[in-house]
Design a protein around this motif. Structure first.
Motif, short mmCIF file in Angstrom:
data_model
loop_
_atom_site.label_atom_id
_atom_site.label_comp_id
_atom_site.label_asym_id
_atom_site.label_seq_id
_atom_site.Cartn_x
_atom_site.Cartn_y
_atom_site.Cartn_z
N ARG A 145 -21.49 72.66 39.90
CA ARG A 145 -20.93 73.99 39.68
C ARG A 145 -20.58 74.64 41.01
NH1 ARG A 145 -23.91 77.62 38.53
NH2 ARG A 145 -22.47 79.06 37.52
N SER A 146 -21.40 74.38 42.03
CA SER A 146 -21.16 74.97 43.34
C SER A 146 -21.94 74.22 44.40
CB SER A 146 -21.57 76.45 43.35
OG SER A 146 -21.43 77.00 44.64
N VAL A 147 -21.35 74.10 45.59
CA VAL A 147 -22.09 73.60 46.75
C VAL A 147 -22.20 74.71 47.80
CG1 VAL A 147 -21.46 71.18 46.41
CG2 VAL A 147 -19.96 72.66 47.79
N TYR A 148 -21.89 75.93 47.38
CA TYR A 148 -21.89 77.06 48.33
C TYR A 148 -23.27 77.29 48.93
CZ TYR A 148 -21.00 81.73 50.21
OH TYR A 148 -20.87 82.81 51.03
N THR A 149 -24.32 77.04 48.14
CA THR A 149 -25.67 77.28 48.63
C THR A 149 -26.21 76.11 49.45
OG1 THR A 149 -26.60 76.43 46.56
CG2 THR A 149 -26.20 78.80 46.70
N TYR A 150 -25.45 75.02 49.52
CA TYR A 150 -25.90 73.86 50.29
C TYR A 150 -25.62 74.10 51.78
CZ TYR A 150 -26.39 70.84 46.16
OH TYR A 150 -26.78 70.27 44.98
N ASP A 151 -26.62 73.87 52.62
CA ASP A 151 -26.34 73.91 54.05
C ASP A 151 -25.76 72.55 54.47
OD1 ASP A 151 -28.48 72.08 54.38
OD2 ASP A 151 -29.90 73.72 54.72
N ARG A 152 -25.32 72.49 55.72
CA ARG A 152 -24.63 71.28 56.20
C ARG A 152 -25.54 70.06 56.13
NH1 ARG A 152 -19.98 68.98 55.90
NH2 ARG A 152 -19.71 67.36 57.47
N VAL A 153 -26.80 70.22 56.47
CA VAL A 153 -27.73 69.08 56.48
C VAL A 153 -27.89 68.51 55.08
CG1 VAL A 153 -30.13 68.38 56.89
CG2 VAL A 153 -28.97 69.91 58.51
N LEU A 155 -25.77 68.74 52.56
CA LEU A 155 -24.54 68.10 52.13
C LEU A 155 -24.37 66.72 52.76
CD1 LEU A 155 -21.75 70.85 52.07
CD2 LEU A 155 -22.53 69.43 50.17
N VAL A 156 -24.65 66.62 54.05
CA VAL A 156 -24.54 65.33 54.74
C VAL A 156 -25.52 64.33 54.15
CG1 VAL A 156 -24.89 64.15 56.93
CG2 VAL A 156 -23.61 66.29 56.87
N ASP A 157 -26.73 64.79 53.83
CA ASP A 157 -27.73 63.91 53.23
C ASP A 157 -27.23 63.36 51.89
OD1 ASP A 157 -30.60 62.87 52.95
OD2 ASP A 157 -30.40 64.13 51.16
N LEU A 158 -26.65 64.24 51.07
CA LEU A 158 -26.12 63.81 49.79
C LEU A 158 -24.99 62.80 49.97
CD1 LEU A 158 -25.75 63.93 46.73
CD2 LEU A 158 -24.42 66.04 47.04
N GLN A 159 -24.07 63.10 50.88
CA GLN A 159 -22.94 62.20 51.09
C GLN A 159 -23.40 60.84 51.63
OE1 GLN A 159 -20.64 64.92 53.57
NE2 GLN A 159 -19.10 65.10 51.97
N ASN A 160 -24.40 60.83 52.51
CA ASN A 160 -24.91 59.57 53.04
C ASN A 160 -25.54 58.73 51.93
OD1 ASN A 160 -24.06 60.04 55.64
ND2 ASN A 160 -26.02 60.83 56.35
N ARG A 161 -26.28 59.37 51.04
CA ARG A 161 -26.87 58.62 49.93
C ARG A 161 -25.80 58.08 48.99
NH1 ARG A 161 -29.44 61.67 46.74
NH2 ARG A 161 -29.38 63.69 47.77
N ASP A 193 -16.66 75.68 42.45
CA ASP A 193 -16.62 76.86 43.32
C ASP A 193 -15.74 76.54 44.52
OD1 ASP A 193 -17.07 78.99 45.02
OD2 ASP A 193 -19.21 79.11 44.58
N SER A 194 -14.73 77.36 44.78
CA SER A 194 -13.77 77.08 45.85
C SER A 194 -14.23 77.59 47.21
CB SER A 194 -12.41 77.71 45.51
OG SER A 194 -12.52 79.12 45.39
N ARG A 195 -15.44 78.14 47.32
CA ARG A 195 -15.84 78.77 48.58
C ARG A 195 -16.23 77.77 49.66
NH1 ARG A 195 -20.20 83.01 46.40
NH2 ARG A 195 -20.62 81.24 45.03
N LYS A 196 -16.54 76.53 49.30
CA LYS A 196 -16.88 75.54 50.32
C LYS A 196 -16.30 74.20 49.89
CE LYS A 196 -20.98 75.49 52.31
NZ LYS A 196 -22.43 75.24 52.57
N THR A 197 -15.13 73.86 50.41
CA THR A 197 -14.48 72.59 50.10
C THR A 197 -14.00 71.94 51.39
OG1 THR A 197 -12.33 73.66 49.76
CG2 THR A 197 -13.74 73.37 47.82
N ASP A 198 -13.81 70.65 51.34
CA ASP A 198 -13.33 69.89 52.49
C ASP A 198 -12.63 68.64 51.96
OD1 ASP A 198 -12.86 68.50 54.81
OD2 ASP A 198 -14.94 68.38 55.45
N LEU A 199 -11.32 68.73 51.79
CA LEU A 199 -10.58 67.63 51.19
C LEU A 199 -10.78 66.32 51.93
CD1 LEU A 199 -7.11 69.08 50.10
CD2 LEU A 199 -8.86 68.07 48.64
N ASN A 200 -10.66 66.35 53.25
CA ASN A 200 -10.80 65.13 54.04
C ASN A 200 -12.24 64.67 54.13
OD1 ASN A 200 -8.00 64.98 54.64
ND2 ASN A 200 -8.25 66.49 56.27
N GLY A 201 -13.18 65.58 53.89
CA GLY A 201 -14.59 65.23 53.95
C GLY A 201 -15.21 64.90 52.61
N GLY A 202 -14.38 64.79 51.58
CA GLY A 202 -14.89 64.35 50.29
C GLY A 202 -15.52 65.43 49.43
#
Length: 301
Positions: A145-153, A155-161, A193-202
């Motif tokens: 529903r949203s990744v707005y509450t996710y901090d960078r660490v 998000l990176v952890d999720l993407q690495n997994r 939620d459009s508040r935190k997106t990164d097309l090139n970053g997946g």
């Protein structure tokens, strides 16, 4: 001089504008709203006080999240080239694969694959794997529903997994899903939620769903599904408040618009990760040339 009218041809061969899909969406809403968010259920909760009302409203974000997942899968199936997998997707995440992903650029391990049944208890379960059987490209999809509450660490952890799990996906689909063939694996987090997106970053907003599943109007269809769901819940709330007020002979003011009320409550999740640690895995002896990376952003014309 005769002027020819300009026509806009569809970008994709498949469309989300169908009566069958609309009927599926209606069935999804009925299935999720009727059991716990009916007029009677809300009215009874109002009669039961704050605790009873909180018990009814607390699951609302999770219910909407489940609705989005069902909608995405249904829209993706409009493309006959796609195979949408939602069951039996518990992918192994070995410490070796995770370390390789964390310490290397994707170009350095794109030809590496792992055996999916080498043991271990640490896993990642995506919401979907969407396989294009024409191109043999598989997308590992995590819908939120949203990744707005996710901090960078986080998000990176999720993407690495997700990437570590993707290293075993070709072998997993071949063994566990009737010998499906995969030549390339891409990962993508879909957020409503459009508040935190990164097309090139997946990290893609649902409006980009058209490009992901190659279905015209896919993103708009999911937005319409969300709007219909919220409208149904709001209408049930108003009817329940009116019934309760009539029973108590006192008015109850219904809430304002959906935004900022029911739907902004964010539930914590485990990102589909088991908490147990796993033993070290070895690389499969039969490595194939498998490409792994983020979902490719649409080309702007």
């Amino acid at each position: 001089m005769t002027k020819l009218k300009k026509t806009t041809a569809p970008v994709y061969a498949h469309s989300a504008n169908s009566l069958e899909l609309k009927q599926q969406f209606d069935a999804f809403i009925n299935e999720l709203v009727d059991p716990s968010l009916s007029v009677d259920a809300i009215a009874q909760a109002l009669s039961g006080g704050i605790d009873a009302l909180a018990a009814v409203l607390r699951p609302l974000p999770a219910i909407e999240g489940r609705l989005i997942e069902l909608g995405i899968a249904a829209v993706a199936r409009c493309n006959t080239d796609l195979k949408v997998l939602t069951q039996n997707l518990r992918l192994p995440v070995s410490p070796t694969a995770l370390q390789i992903v964390e310490m290397n650029h994707a170009e350095n391990f794109r030809a590496l694959t792992f055996d999916s049944d080498m043991g271990g208890r640490k896993t990642y379960t995506p919401d979907f794997v969407i396989l294009n059987q024409r191109t043999n490209t598989a997308h590992v999809v995590d819908a939120k529903r949203s990744v707005y509450t996710y901090d960078r660490v986080r998000l990176v952890d999720l993407q690495n997994r997700m990437k570590a799990a993707g290293l075993s996906l070709p072998d997993f689909l071949y063994k566990e899903h009737q010998r499906l063939n995969v030549k390339e694996v891409r990962i993508v987090i879909l957020t409503a939620d459009s508040r935190k997106t990164d097309l090139n970053g997946g990290i893609w907003h649902l409006s980009q769903l058209d490009h992901l599943v190659q279905v015209e109007g896919a993103g708009a269809a999911i937005a319409s599904l969300q709007a219909e769901f919220r409208s149904r819940v709001d209408e049930h709330w108003k009817q329940a408040c009116a019934a309760f007020a009539q029973a108590c002979h006192s008015p109850i003011a219904p809430p304002g618009k959906s935004e900022g009320t029911f739907y902004e409550v964010e539930t914590d999740d485990e990102d589909n990760q088991s908490s147990d640690e796993a033993d070290v895995m070895d690389v499969s002896g039969n490595a194939q040339l498998i490409k792994l990376g983020f979902a490719q952003a649409p080309t702007r014309h």
